[in-house]
Design a protein around this motif. Structure first.
Motif, PDB file in Angstrom:
ATOM      1  N   ALA A  67      25.188 -35.861   3.189  1.00  0.00           N
ATOM      2  CA  ALA A  67      26.384 -36.409   2.530  1.00  0.00           C
ATOM      3  C   ALA A  67      26.483 -35.900   1.090  1.00  0.00           C
ATOM      4  CB  ALA A  67      26.348 -37.933   2.557  1.00  0.00           C
ATOM      5  N   LYS A  68      25.337 -35.894   0.409  1.00  0.00           N
ATOM      6  CA  LYS A  68      25.327 -35.395  -0.978  1.00  0.00           C
ATOM      7  C   LYS A  68      25.708 -33.917  -1.022  1.00  0.00           C
ATOM      8  CE  LYS A  68      22.376 -34.875  -5.034  1.00  0.00           C
ATOM      9  NZ  LYS A  68      21.015 -34.973  -5.565  1.00  0.00           N
ATOM     10  N   ALA A  69      25.122 -33.131  -0.111  1.00  0.00           N
ATOM     11  CA  ALA A  69      25.449 -31.703  -0.058  1.00  0.00           C
ATOM     12  C   ALA A  69      26.931 -31.507   0.279  1.00  0.00           C
ATOM     13  CB  ALA A  69      24.566 -31.004   0.980  1.00  0.00           C
ATOM     14  N   LYS A  70      27.436 -32.360   1.188  1.00  0.00           N
ATOM     15  CA  LYS A  70      28.853 -32.258   1.555  1.00  0.00           C
ATOM     16  C   LYS A  70      29.735 -32.587   0.359  1.00  0.00           C
ATOM     17  CE  LYS A  70      32.168 -33.959   4.942  1.00  0.00           C
ATOM     18  NZ  LYS A  70      32.424 -34.889   6.027  1.00  0.00           N
ATOM     19  N   ARG A  71      29.368 -33.654  -0.395  1.00  0.00           N
ATOM     20  CA  ARG A  71      30.152 -34.008  -1.600  1.00  0.00           C
ATOM     21  C   ARG A  71      30.108 -32.878  -2.626  1.00  0.00           C
ATOM     22  NH1 ARG A  71      27.617 -38.991  -0.812  1.00  0.00           N
ATOM     23  NH2 ARG A  71      26.122 -38.529  -2.463  1.00  0.00           N
ATOM     24  N   GLU A  72      28.920 -32.310  -2.807  1.00  0.00           N
ATOM     25  CA  GLU A  72      28.791 -31.203  -3.762  1.00  0.00           C
ATOM     26  C   GLU A  72      29.617 -30.004  -3.301  1.00  0.00           C
ATOM     27  OE1 GLU A  72      24.678 -30.251  -4.464  1.00  0.00           O
ATOM     28  OE2 GLU A  72      24.256 -32.205  -5.351  1.00  0.00           O
ATOM     29  N   ALA A  73      29.561 -29.721  -1.993  1.00  0.00           N
ATOM     30  CA  ALA A  73      30.330 -28.592  -1.462  1.00  0.00           C
ATOM     31  C   ALA A  73      31.825 -28.852  -1.632  1.00  0.00           C
ATOM     32  CB  ALA A  73      29.993 -28.359   0.010  1.00  0.00           C
ATOM     33  N   GLU A  74      32.253 -30.095  -1.339  1.00  0.00           N
ATOM     34  CA  GLU A  74      33.670 -30.432  -1.517  1.00  0.00           C
ATOM     35  C   GLU A  74      34.080 -30.314  -2.983  1.00  0.00           C
ATOM     36  OE1 GLU A  74      33.837 -34.310   0.246  1.00  0.00           O
ATOM     37  OE2 GLU A  74      34.120 -33.527   2.277  1.00  0.00           O
ATOM     38  N   GLY A  75      33.181 -30.772  -3.875  1.00  0.00           N
ATOM     39  CA  GLY A  75      33.453 -30.634  -5.312  1.00  0.00           C
ATOM     40  C   GLY A  75      33.568 -29.174  -5.716  1.00  0.00           C
ATOM     41  N   MET A  76      32.676 -28.338  -5.178  1.00  0.00           N
ATOM     42  CA  MET A  76      32.728 -26.915  -5.486  1.00  0.00           C
ATOM     43  C   MET A  76      34.012 -26.302  -4.934  1.00  0.00           C
ATOM     44  SD  MET A  76      28.731 -25.960  -4.774  1.00  0.00           S
ATOM     45  CE  MET A  76      28.888 -24.215  -5.026  1.00  0.00           C
ATOM     46  N   ILE A  77      34.413 -26.745  -3.734  1.00  0.00           N
ATOM     47  CA  ILE A  77      35.654 -26.226  -3.143  1.00  0.00           C
ATOM     48  C   ILE A  77      36.838 -26.646  -3.994  1.00  0.00           C
ATOM     49  CG2 ILE A  77      37.218 -26.513  -1.177  1.00  0.00           C
ATOM     50  CD1 ILE A  77      34.682 -26.570   0.611  1.00  0.00           C
ATOM     51  N   ARG A  78      36.865 -27.937  -4.412  1.00  0.00           N
ATOM     52  CA  ARG A  78      37.975 -28.398  -5.266  1.00  0.00           C
ATOM     53  C   ARG A  78      38.006 -27.622  -6.582  1.00  0.00           C
ATOM     54  NH1 ARG A  78      36.411 -33.425  -3.312  1.00  0.00           N
ATOM     55  NH2 ARG A  78      35.189 -33.850  -5.178  1.00  0.00           N
ATOM     56  N   GLN A  79      36.821 -27.407  -7.153  1.00  0.00           N
ATOM     57  CA  GLN A  79      36.750 -26.657  -8.408  1.00  0.00           C
ATOM     58  C   GLN A  79      37.232 -25.221  -8.201  1.00  0.00           C
ATOM     59  OE1 GLN A  79      32.834 -26.502 -10.127  1.00  0.00           O
ATOM     60  NE2 GLN A  79      33.566 -25.716 -12.067  1.00  0.00           N
ATOM     61  N   ALA A  80      36.806 -24.607  -7.101  1.00  0.00           N
ATOM     62  CA  ALA A  80      37.243 -23.232  -6.804  1.00  0.00           C
ATOM     63  C   ALA A  80      38.746 -23.191  -6.576  1.00  0.00           C
ATOM     64  CB  ALA A  80      36.497 -22.696  -5.578  1.00  0.00           C
ATOM     65  N   GLN A  81      39.275 -24.207  -5.869  1.00  0.00           N
ATOM     66  CA  GLN A  81      40.719 -24.257  -5.648  1.00  0.00           C
ATOM     67  C   GLN A  81      41.458 -24.435  -6.972  1.00  0.00           C
ATOM     68  OE1 GLN A  81      40.832 -27.452  -2.785  1.00  0.00           O
ATOM     69  NE2 GLN A  81      40.966 -26.064  -1.045  1.00  0.00           N
ATOM     70  N   ALA A  82      40.925 -25.306  -7.839  1.00  0.00           N
ATOM     71  CA  ALA A  82      41.564 -25.512  -9.147  1.00  0.00           C
ATOM     72  C   ALA A  82      41.532 -24.223  -9.956  1.00  0.00           C
ATOM     73  CB  ALA A  82      40.863 -26.648  -9.904  1.00  0.00           C
ATOM     74  N   GLN A  83      40.391 -23.529  -9.926  1.00  0.00           N
ATOM     75  CA  GLN A  83      40.294 -22.255 -10.645  1.00  0.00           C
ATOM     76  C   GLN A  83      41.258 -21.238 -10.055  1.00  0.00           C
ATOM     77  OE1 GLN A  83      36.037 -21.393 -10.438  1.00  0.00           O
ATOM     78  NE2 GLN A  83      35.906 -21.620 -12.650  1.00  0.00           N
TER      79      GLN A  83
END
Length: 166
Positions: A67-83
Motif C-alpha cells: 500500500a505504501k509503495a502504491k501510494r508512493e507510486a501514485e504520488g510519483m505519477i501525479r507529480q510526473a503528470q503535474a510536471q
C-alpha cells in the motif's frame, strides 16, 4: 507447549504412524499411542495461533508495504503528470511567444519596407524639386548671362577705342 515448530511436530506424527505396528488383517490400519498423538496435536494446535499470528503479521506488513509503495507510486505519477502538464503549459506559452514574436517581426519588417518606400519617395521628390530648382536657377543664370552679354557687348564696341589706347 514445546519449542518445537509445527513442522517438526507434524514430522513426529508422520514418524509415529510409519513406525506403528499394523493391525492383523488391515495393512492400512495401525496402532498408535493415543495420549502421545493427542499431546502432539495439542502442541500443534497451541503453536498454530503463534504461527498464524506471525504469518498474519508478515502478510499485514507485506500489505502495508505494498500500500505504501502504491501510494508512493501514485504520488510519483501525479507529480510526473503535474510536471508534464507544466511542461506542456510552458511549451504552449513558448509557442505562443514565438508566434507573437514572429508576428511582431513580420509587422516590423512590413513597417520598415513601408518606411523605406515613403523615405525613397520623399528623397526622390526632394531631389526632383532640387533638380528642377537648380535647372530653373541655371536657366535663369543662362538667361541673365545672355542678357548681360547683350548689354555689355555693344558697350565694349563703343569703348573699344579706349581699350585700344590702353
Amino acid at each position: 507447549m514445546h519449542d518445537n515448530g509445527v513442522e517438526e511436530l507434524i514430522n513426529k506424527l508422520y514418524d509415529m504412524i510409519q513406525d506403528a505396528r499394523s493391525l492383523p488383517l488391515g495393512a492400512d490400519k495401525c496402532i498408535v499411542e493415543r495420549d502421545r498423538v493427542l499431546d502432539i496435536l495439542d502442541e500443534i494446535s497451541n503453536s498454530l495461533p503463534n504461527e498464524l499470528k506471525q504469518a498474519k503479521t508478515i502478510v499485514d506488513s507485506r500489505t502495508d508495504l505494498i500500500a505504501k509503495a502504491k501510494r508512493e507510486a501514485e504520488g510519483m505519477i501525479r507529480q510526473a503528470q503535474a510536471q508534464a502538464k507544466q511542461m506542456i503549459s510552458q511549451e504552449e506559452v513558448y509557442r505562443q511567444a514565438v508566434a507573437q514574436a514572429d508576428e511582431m517581426i513580420r509587422a516590423a519588417q512590413e513597417k520598415i519596407r513601408e518606411l523605406k518606400r515613403v523615405t525613397n519617395e520623399y528623397v526622390d521628390g526632394a531631389l526632383k524639386e532640387s533638380e528642377e530648382s537648380i535647372a530653373q536657377a541655371l536657366a535663369e543664370i543662362r538667361e541673365t548671362r545672355s542678357r548681360f552679354r547683350k548689354l555689355t557687348t555693344p558697350q565694349e564696341r563703343t569703348h573699344s577705342p579706349i581699350i585700344e589706347e590702353v
